[in-house]
Design a protein around this motif. Sequence first.
Motif, PDB file in Angstrom:
ATOM      1  N   LEU A  64       0.834  -1.215   0.000  1.00  0.00           N
ATOM      2  CA  LEU A  64       0.000   0.000   0.000  1.00  0.00           C
ATOM      3  C   LEU A  64       0.865   1.259   0.000  1.00  0.00           C
ATOM      4  CD1 LEU A  64      -3.287  -0.364   2.063  1.00  0.00           C
ATOM      5  CD2 LEU A  64      -2.945  -0.287  -0.406  1.00  0.00           C
ATOM      6  N   CYS A 101       1.819   1.667  -3.445  1.00  0.00           N
ATOM      7  CA  CYS A 101       0.676   2.220  -4.193  1.00  0.00           C
ATOM      8  C   CYS A 101       0.655   3.733  -4.071  1.00  0.00           C
ATOM      9  CB  CYS A 101      -0.639   1.656  -3.651  1.00  0.00           C
ATOM     10  SG  CYS A 101      -0.963  -0.054  -4.082  1.00  0.00           S
ATOM     11  N   TYR A 102       0.843   4.232  -2.853  1.00  0.00           N
ATOM     12  CA  TYR A 102       0.853   5.684  -2.632  1.00  0.00           C
ATOM     13  C   TYR A 102       1.977   6.313  -3.465  1.00  0.00           C
ATOM     14  CZ  TYR A 102       0.896  10.218  -0.299  1.00  0.00           C
ATOM     15  OH  TYR A 102       0.830  11.579  -0.059  1.00  0.00           O
ATOM     16  N   GLU A 126      -4.150   4.457   3.711  1.00  0.00           N
ATOM     17  CA  GLU A 126      -4.537   3.085   4.082  1.00  0.00           C
ATOM     18  C   GLU A 126      -5.987   3.039   4.565  1.00  0.00           C
ATOM     19  OE1 GLU A 126      -0.109   1.353   5.371  1.00  0.00           O
ATOM     20  OE2 GLU A 126      -1.516   2.115   6.896  1.00  0.00           O
ATOM     21  N   VAL A 172      -8.321   3.395   1.519  1.00  0.00           N
ATOM     22  CA  VAL A 172      -8.448   2.140   0.755  1.00  0.00           C
ATOM     23  C   VAL A 172      -9.313   1.152   1.538  1.00  0.00           C
ATOM     24  CG1 VAL A 172      -7.169   0.125  -0.109  1.00  0.00           C
ATOM     25  CG2 VAL A 172      -6.292   2.440  -0.505  1.00  0.00           C
ATOM     26  N   GLN A 173      -9.055   1.043   2.849  1.00  0.00           N
ATOM     27  CA  GLN A 173      -9.825   0.074   3.660  1.00  0.00           C
ATOM     28  C   GLN A 173     -11.322   0.379   3.616  1.00  0.00           C
ATOM     29  OE1 GLN A 173      -7.734   0.435   7.326  1.00  0.00           O
ATOM     30  NE2 GLN A 173      -6.444  -1.363   6.967  1.00  0.00           N
ATOM     31  N   THR A 232     -13.209  -1.321   0.419  1.00  0.00           N
ATOM     32  CA  THR A 232     -12.929  -2.713   0.040  1.00  0.00           C
ATOM     33  C   THR A 232     -14.204  -3.497  -0.267  1.00  0.00           C
ATOM     34  OG1 THR A 232     -12.924  -3.187   2.413  1.00  0.00           O
ATOM     35  CG2 THR A 232     -10.760  -2.976   1.316  1.00  0.00           C
ATOM     36  N   ALA A 284      -8.881  -0.825  -3.874  1.00  0.00           N
ATOM     37  CA  ALA A 284      -9.528  -1.454  -2.717  1.00  0.00           C
ATOM     38  C   ALA A 284     -10.396  -2.643  -3.110  1.00  0.00           C
ATOM     39  CB  ALA A 284     -10.385  -0.425  -1.979  1.00  0.00           C
ATOM     40  N   ASP A 310      -4.244  -6.051   7.144  1.00  0.00           N
ATOM     41  CA  ASP A 310      -3.498  -5.341   6.091  1.00  0.00           C
ATOM     42  C   ASP A 310      -3.912  -5.912   4.724  1.00  0.00           C
ATOM     43  OD1 ASP A 310      -1.138  -7.526   7.209  1.00  0.00           O
ATOM     44  OD2 ASP A 310      -1.578  -7.500   5.064  1.00  0.00           O
ATOM     45  N   TYR A 311      -3.465  -5.262   3.671  1.00  0.00           N
ATOM     46  CA  TYR A 311      -3.945  -5.568   2.320  1.00  0.00           C
ATOM     47  C   TYR A 311      -3.759  -7.033   1.952  1.00  0.00           C
ATOM     48  CZ  TYR A 311      -4.892  -4.333  -2.613  1.00  0.00           C
ATOM     49  OH  TYR A 311      -5.435  -4.220  -3.870  1.00  0.00           O
ATOM     50  N   ASP A 360       2.702  -9.750  -0.039  1.00  0.00           N
ATOM     51  CA  ASP A 360       2.894  -8.298  -0.093  1.00  0.00           C
ATOM     52  C   ASP A 360       4.096  -7.966  -0.984  1.00  0.00           C
ATOM     53  OD1 ASP A 360       3.840  -5.500   1.421  1.00  0.00           O
ATOM     54  OD2 ASP A 360       1.697  -5.850   1.345  1.00  0.00           O
TER      55      ASP A 360
END
Length: 429
Positions: free
Chosen positions: A85, A88-89, A106, A109-110, A113, A168, A194-195, A222
Motif C-alpha cells: 500500500l 501504491c501511494y 490506508e 483504501v480500507q 474494500t 480497494a 493489512d492488504y 505483499d
Amino acid sequence: MSDKTYTLTSPEGKSIELPVRQPVLGQDCIEIKNVAGEFGAFTYDPGYAATGSCTSEITYIDGSAGKLLYRGYTIEDLCANSSFLEVCYLLLNGELPNQEEKTKFETCVQNHTMIHENLKNFFQGFRYDAHPMAMLLGVVGSLSSFYHDETDITDPESRNLFAARMIAKIPTIAAAAFKRNIGQPFIYPQNNLDYASNFLNMLFAVPAEEYEVNPVAAKALDVLFILHADHEQNASTSTVRLAGSAGTNPYAAIAAGIATLWGPSHGGANEAVLNQLEMIGDMSQAEKYINKAKDRNDPFRLMGFGHRVYKNFDPRAKVIRSYCHEVLNDLGINDPMLDLAMKLEETALNDDYFAEKKLYPNVDFYSGIIYKALGIPTNMFTVLFAVARTVGWVAHWQEMMADKEMRIGRPRQVYAGPEERPYVPVEKR
Ligand code: SDX
C-alpha cells in the motif's frame, strides 16, 4: 527537450531535423511526429519495439542492466523496506508518504474494500468452473455501470476516488471469483487486516471456523504485489492508456487492461509456467524441452523466459527466486517444481541459443511456485498479477489524464489490401 537533433533525409534529398526528447534516464527519444507532414511518409514499428508512446515519471526499466525503479526507488529497496500500500501511494503520488499521509491513504483504501451487494449476483451468472480471469474481467467491467454517472474524469478528486475504489475492490472481486470456483460463500473484507492478509482471508477463510492468516504467507504476497505493481508501458498498461485516451469510463479501461494481461505472452505466462513445469515433469526432461524451445519449427516456448525490454536478468525474477527458497523453507514445503525450474534456468542460461537471444527468466518464471506454496490454484495466478498491477494501470491512467499532450491514440498502418475496384454482381462472380 534537448538541443540535440537527428537529421532525416528523403530520397529526393530533402532533410529535416528531428528534435530529441531527452529522458532523465535511458536512451534518447527522437520526436517523429512531423515526419508525416514534412515527407508524407509514416514510420513503421510493429509491436512498438522502438517507439515511445508517452512521457512518464512513474517507472524506469534499464533492460540491459536489469534494473527497475518505481519513482526512482529500486525494486529491491522497496521489497526490503516498504509495503504494497505504501508503494501504491508512491506510484500514484510520486513520493513516499509521511506517517499521516500513509495512515490516511490506508484508511481510505480500507473504507472502499466492499463491493455493491448487487455485484455479487454477476458471479452467479458464470459457470462454476469459469476461468477466474473471465470473471474478473466481467465484474470489473460492470463497475463502470455502478459508478458511471458520478465518475467525472475531468475532476482530480473524482479520479482519486476511482483510484482508491479500484485498488480497494480488486482483491475483493478476485477472491470472490475464487470462491465461485470452489463453491464456497464469499468472505467479506476485514478492515483490521493489512492488504495482503485481507486478501488471503477472503480467499481461504470459511464462515464455519476462525481463520488465522499465516504472516509468512502475507509477507510473501505483499512482496509479490510490490514486484508486480507496475512496469512502464507493457501491453496491458498501454491498453489502459489507449482506452483511457478515448475518454472512456476508467473502470472499463481497467477491464481492458485485465483482458490484455490474460494473454500467455504477458501476465498469463505465470499460469503457463506452472502448467509447463508439470508437463515437463522432472529434471530428466529438461534438456528435451530446452531443445524444443530452441527449435524454430517447434511452437514450444519456454514460458517465463524472455522479455521485450530486459536483455539481462529481470530483477523481479531474482527477488522472487530468492523468496521461493525462504517461503518454502518457512512453510516447510519441498516442491520438486522449484528444483525443476532451477534446473531449466541453469540449462537455458548455459545454452548459446538463450545467450545469443538474451533470454533470461522473467517475473513469471518463479512467481507461480510461491503462489502454489500459498495454496493458490494455478488458474488464479494471473488474477493475482492483475490485483497487483491494478495500481500501475491506475497510476498511468491518472498520469495520462493529467498530461497536456494527451490526445486519442490512433496508430497508422501499411495498407496491403486490394486497390480500388468496382462491385461485381453475384451472378458474375
Ligand atoms: C510479462 O512488457 C512487460 O513489461 C511485461 C511484463 C510486465 O511486468 O508487464 O514484464 C510481464 O509479460 C513478462 C513476459 C511473460 N511472457 C512469457 O514468459 C512468454 C514467453 N516469452 C516470450 O513469448 C517472449 O519472450 C516475450 C513475449 C516475452 C517477448 O517477446 P518479443 O520481445 O516480441 O521477442 P520475440 O518473441 O520476437 O523473441 C525474440 C526471439 C525469437 O526468436 P527469432 O524469431 O529471433 O529466431 O527470441 C525467441 C523468439 O522465438 N524467444 C524465445 C522465447 N522468447 C523469445 N524462444 C524460446 N523461449 C522463449 N520464451
